[in-house]
Design a protein around this motif. Sequence first.
Motif, PDB file in Angstrom:
ATOM      1  N   UNK A  80      22.825  14.245  16.530  1.00 26.73           N
ATOM      2  CA  UNK A  80      23.784  15.297  16.901  1.00 26.73           C
ATOM      3  C   UNK A  80      24.568  14.715  18.071  1.00 26.73           C
ATOM      4  N   UNK A  81      25.846  14.424  17.831  1.00 27.06           N
ATOM      5  CA  UNK A  81      26.640  13.699  18.809  1.00 27.06           C
ATOM      6  C   UNK A  81      27.620  14.598  19.543  1.00 27.06           C
ATOM      7  N   UNK A  82      27.689  14.374  20.841  1.00 23.01           N
ATOM      8  CA  UNK A  82      28.642  15.079  21.672  1.00 23.01           C
ATOM      9  C   UNK A  82      29.935  14.299  21.772  1.00 23.01           C
ATOM     10  N   UNK A  83      30.892  14.869  22.462  1.00 26.47           N
ATOM     11  CA  UNK A  83      32.188  14.203  22.607  1.00 26.47           C
ATOM     12  C   UNK A  83      32.131  13.140  23.701  1.00 26.47           C
ATOM     13  N   UNK A  84      32.896  12.100  23.489  1.00 27.78           N
ATOM     14  CA  UNK A  84      33.039  11.057  24.491  1.00 27.78           C
ATOM     15  C   UNK A  84      34.401  11.204  25.165  1.00 27.78           C
ATOM     16  N   UNK A  85      34.702  10.327  26.087  1.00 26.30           N
ATOM     17  CA  UNK A  85      35.936  10.435  26.865  1.00 26.30           C
ATOM     18  C   UNK A  85      37.193  10.066  26.083  1.00 26.30           C
ATOM     19  N   UNK A  86      37.043   9.591  24.866  1.00 21.63           N
ATOM     20  CA  UNK A  86      38.222   9.320  24.041  1.00 21.63           C
ATOM     21  C   UNK A  86      38.941  10.618  23.671  1.00 21.63           C
ATOM     22  N   UNK A  87      38.332  11.764  23.958  1.00 23.60           N
ATOM     23  CA  UNK A  87      38.984  13.057  23.745  1.00 23.60           C
ATOM     24  C   UNK A  87      40.013  13.342  24.852  1.00 23.60           C
ATOM     25  N   UNK A  88      39.926  12.605  25.951  1.00 21.92           N
ATOM     26  CA  UNK A  88      40.843  12.822  27.079  1.00 21.92           C
ATOM     27  C   UNK A  88      42.270  12.410  26.699  1.00 21.92           C
ATOM     28  N   UNK A  89      43.203  12.749  27.564  1.00 20.05           N
ATOM     29  CA  UNK A  89      44.595  12.340  27.349  1.00 20.05           C
ATOM     30  C   UNK A  89      44.727  10.824  27.264  1.00 20.05           C
ATOM     31  N   UNK A  90      43.867  10.109  27.972  1.00 17.19           N
ATOM     32  CA  UNK A  90      43.920   8.648  27.954  1.00 17.19           C
ATOM     33  C   UNK A  90      43.402   8.062  26.651  1.00 17.19           C
ATOM     34  N   UNK A  91      42.518   8.792  25.971  1.00 16.80           N
ATOM     35  CA  UNK A  91      41.974   8.322  24.695  1.00 16.80           C
ATOM     36  C   UNK A  91      42.769   8.825  23.506  1.00 16.80           C
ATOM     37  N   UNK A  92      43.199  10.084  23.600  1.00 21.66           N
ATOM     38  CA  UNK A  92      44.073  10.655  22.583  1.00 21.66           C
ATOM     39  C   UNK A  92      43.446  11.073  21.274  1.00 21.66           C
ATOM     40  N   UNK A  93      42.119  11.124  21.180  1.00 24.32           N
ATOM     41  CA  UNK A  93      41.489  11.538  19.926  1.00 24.32           C
ATOM     42  C   UNK A  93      41.158  13.024  19.944  1.00 24.32           C
ATOM     43  N   UNK A  94      40.990  13.585  18.753  1.00 27.04           N
ATOM     44  CA  UNK A  94      40.584  14.986  18.679  1.00 27.04           C
ATOM     45  C   UNK A  94      39.059  15.081  18.798  1.00 27.04           C
ATOM     46  N   UNK A  95      38.548  16.298  18.860  1.00 29.13           N
ATOM     47  CA  UNK A  95      37.120  16.517  19.099  1.00 29.13           C
ATOM     48  C   UNK A  95      36.250  15.905  17.999  1.00 29.13           C
ATOM     49  N   UNK A  96      36.654  16.032  16.763  1.00 32.82           N
ATOM     50  CA  UNK A  96      35.891  15.462  15.653  1.00 32.82           C
ATOM     51  C   UNK A  96      35.816  13.938  15.765  1.00 32.82           C
ATOM     52  N   UNK A  97      36.950  13.304  16.008  1.00 28.59           N
ATOM     53  CA  UNK A  97      36.991  11.845  16.115  1.00 28.59           C
ATOM     54  C   UNK A  97      36.193  11.349  17.317  1.00 28.59           C
ATOM     55  N   UNK A  98      36.242  12.086  18.404  1.00 25.95           N
ATOM     56  CA  UNK A  98      35.579  11.671  19.645  1.00 25.95           C
ATOM     57  C   UNK A  98      34.093  12.026  19.687  1.00 25.95           C
ATOM     58  N   UNK A  99      33.572  12.646  18.652  1.00 26.77           N
ATOM     59  CA  UNK A  99      32.150  13.005  18.610  1.00 26.77           C
ATOM     60  C   UNK A  99      31.347  11.905  17.917  1.00 26.77           C
ATOM     61  N   UNK A 100      31.535  10.688  18.387  1.00 28.63           N
ATOM     62  CA  UNK A 100      30.872   9.492  17.872  1.00 28.63           C
ATOM     63  C   UNK A 100      30.725   8.497  19.016  1.00 28.63           C
ATOM     64  N   UNK A 101      30.167   7.351  18.683  1.00 27.06           N
ATOM     65  CA  UNK A 101      30.150   6.207  19.597  1.00 27.06           C
ATOM     66  C   UNK A 101      31.583   5.747  19.803  1.00 27.06           C
ATOM     67  N   UNK A 102      31.968   5.583  21.052  1.00 28.12           N
ATOM     68  CA  UNK A 102      33.274   5.022  21.402  1.00 28.12           C
ATOM     69  C   UNK A 102      33.023   3.765  22.198  1.00 28.12           C
ATOM     70  N   UNK A 103      33.097   2.634  21.554  1.00 25.06           N
ATOM     71  CA  UNK A 103      32.675   1.367  22.136  1.00 25.06           C
ATOM     72  C   UNK A 103      33.426   0.916  23.374  1.00 25.06           C
TER      73      UNK A 103
END
Length: 182
Positions: free
Chosen positions: A107-130
């Motif tokens: 069960x994965x939470x959101x990473x910082x790629x959801x921020x304005x600097x990352x630009x991803x949506x919540x679904x995309x950012x709820x994974x490993x962001x290398x």
Amino acid sequence: MKNIILETEMINRKHNGFSLESKGIENGYIKEKYGKYGDQNINGMPSLSIPLEWKNIPENVKSYALVMEDYDAIPVTGFSWIHWVTLIPGDYTCLKENASLKDEKLIQGVNSWISDMGGLNKEEASHYGGSAPPDKEHTYTFRLYALDKEIELNKGFYLNELYREIEGHILDVAVLKGKYKN
């Protein structure tokens, strides 16, 4: 709320046995394929998750929580960059390479790629962001919390929600660090 990181660092020193390792880290460096130089990504976010293995597991573990952060990102972004936050079943002793995209029990939470600097949506950012250091070599910290209860959060939870849920339920914590080249 207590400072969870400091509390768990003290626990780790006390028990001094629970450990976290990765074949994806060699000579202190995260292999390139687990970050921005790898071939797998979700809309520009490196998504091939690093393999992890833990040993000397405390008794009565019901679940684990994993947090991967980059504190070297603070001068660049203004905050520590969260790369991965996930809940792991208590009977696990490892995560295989690419578990973030292949293991449906996580069960994965959101990473910082959801921020304005990352630009991803919540679904995309709820994974490993290398690893993707923007300015220089960065050090990444993995913390694996051994917990005495199963945590009930839904996919897309936030790190602060996780910290609230695990407070008072941490049996031990294992810490692993790896660097990634810019």
